[in-house]
Design an enzyme around this catalytic site. Structure first.
Site, PDB file in Angstrom:
ATOM      1  N   LYS A   1      -3.565   6.849   3.267  1.00  0.00           N
ATOM      2  CA  LYS A   1      -3.997   6.191   2.033  1.00  0.00           C
ATOM      3  C   LYS A   1      -3.864   7.069   0.787  1.00  0.00           C
ATOM      4  O   LYS A   1      -3.722   6.560  -0.330  1.00  0.00           O
ATOM      5  CB  LYS A   1      -5.439   5.723   2.164  1.00  0.00           C
ATOM      6  CG  LYS A   1      -5.640   4.507   3.044  1.00  0.00           C
ATOM      7  CD  LYS A   1      -5.273   3.231   2.323  1.00  0.00           C
ATOM      8  CE  LYS A   1      -5.746   2.002   3.081  1.00  0.00           C
ATOM      9  NZ  LYS A   1      -5.453   0.760   2.341  1.00  0.00           N
TER      10      LYS A   1
ATOM     11  N   SER B   1      -1.870   5.707  11.622  1.00  0.00           N
ATOM     12  CA  SER B   1      -2.169   5.697  10.186  1.00  0.00           C
ATOM     13  C   SER B   1      -3.361   6.551   9.784  1.00  0.00           C
ATOM     14  O   SER B   1      -3.465   6.957   8.630  1.00  0.00           O
ATOM     15  CB  SER B   1      -2.405   4.258   9.725  1.00  0.00           C
ATOM     16  OG  SER B   1      -3.488   3.677  10.433  1.00  0.00           O
TER      17      SER B   1
END
Length: 397
Positions: free
Chosen positions: A49, A300
């Site tokens: 992110k 992720s």
């Protein structure tokens, strides 16, 4: 809306700000394909992110920066925004659901942001952030439905092609869709033959349902421990990009996610959060319709709450057949436990817990239930133990 030039510009901007994460071979995760892991769980802040957040903030005008930044997040975007804002000397306020892992809340604060906890889900935190943005005039940094944020995430796609130019398929987690939108746009523009698969938790399948219905769908509720992808509604931009570039959407169950987290820990020595493990779960449980191909799973993030890690490991052990609970109906007389444990020991199982219950009103006065928790190598050994107990005359409930 999304061009290669934009993604390349993001890569140039981020080259000294984020880590180019390793792509590692993971032969133990699949017998059918050659699996690689894109280790964004080892990124700064423990998640991809920071790429999108940092690039978006770098593009703000001085006037936008002067108003301060507000964002909403289940945890990972929060840390990315907090880090990028602090590096640019911009005050930031992050709205987070009150169910977000404590580790993510505290990490966000440690990067210099103020945190506003909001009751219930990510979508409620989003509504609160929009409300505060209108009230106070903050600059809003959307976690996924923003072209600059998507371009920042797309730099992962450029890195994958650079690291493995003959990749056949890339498997990506999907919540709101920012990550897969950027990755798919980058890869499909440069290598159209590469398949892109998106994976959601079965308890939060907003993009999966939207693609099937050929229109954006909003879920009434979401129910998954993979908090990073627990999103009720996909974005407008991300829905269009997924519709354009992604070959197939897939879902995985909570048990499959837990088994993938355990496999990554044991076989690859990597810690992944639920959202980060869903691509691996899809590969491990045969959800990807490819064989003898080179497949990259984007792990992720790795910001899993240690308070639930033990439960996740236990569920993973059960799912993989390595922790089995048997309930056996017995006559309540001496020697029964010895008989049961002898069979289990002979088969190579290891008893870790025993519970004796003779108070059930539905059983005979001279009967009992014996609940045995045991460690086994795999499902086949557990099934063998059950067969041999039955052959020895024990009644399995």
């Amino acid at each position: 809306m999304m061009t290669l030039d934009r993604i390349y510009h993001a890569a140039f901007t981020l080259k000294d700000a984020v880590r180019k994460t390793d792509l590692i071979l993971a032969p133990a995760l699949s017998n059918e394909n050659k699996v690689y892991l894109k280790t964004e769980n080892l990124q700064m802040t423990g998640s991809f992110k920071v790429r999108g957040a940092y690039y978006k903030i770098s593009r703000l005008s001085d006037e936008e920066k002067s108003r301060g930044i507000i964002a909403c997040s289940a945890g990972n975007h929060a840390q990315g925004v907090a880090l990028a804002a602090s590096k640019n000397n911009i005050p930031s306020l992050i709205c987070m659901p009150d169910g977000a892992p404590i580790s993510k809340v505290e990490a966000t604060k440690s990067f210099g942001a103020d945190v506003c906890l909001v009751s219930d889900t990510y979508d409620d935190a989003y509504e609160k952030a929009v409300e505060l943005q209108k009230e106070k005039g903050y600059t809003f940094i959307h976690p996924f439905d923003d072209p600059d944020v998507i371009a920042g995430q797309g730099t992962i796609g450029l890195e994958i092609l650079e690291q493995l130019d003959d990749v056949d398929a890339v498997v990506v987690p999907v919540g709101g869709g920012g990550l897969i939108s950027g990755v798919a746009a980058a890869i499909k523009e440069l290598k159209p033959s590469c398949k892109i698969y998106g994976v959601q938790a079965a308890g939060a399948p907003s993009m999966y349902e939207s693609i099937r219905a050929h229109e954006k769908k909003a879920l009434e509720t979401v129910d998954t421990f993979a908090d990073g992808i627990a999103v009720k509604v996909p974005g407008d931009n991300t829905y269009e990009l997924v519709n354009k570039y992604v070959d197939e959407m897939i879902t995985v169950t909570e048990d499959e996610i837990a088994a993938a987290i355990l496999a990554l820990m044991e076989k690859q020595k990597l810690v992944a959060e639920g959202a980060g493990a869903v691509p691996v779960a899809a590969v491990m449980f045969g959800k990807i319709p490819r064989k003898n191909k080179k497949i990259v799973c984007v792990v992720s993030g790795g910001n899993i709450d240690v308070n639930i890690l033990n439960r996740v490991i236990t569920r993973g052990l059960i799912m993989s057949g390595r922790r089995t609970t048997l309930t056996i109906a017995l006559l309540d007389k001496p020697g029964q436990l010895v008989g049961v444990s002898t069979v289990i020991s002979r088969c190579g199982g290891n008893v870790v817990a025993v519970h004796h219950d003779n108070g059930d009103p539905n059983m005979a006065i001279n009967s009992c239930f014996l609940r045995v928790v045991m460690e086994t190598r795999d499902s086949r050994q557990a099934e063998m133990i059950q067969r041999q107990l039955a052959e020895a005359g024990f009644q399995l409930v």
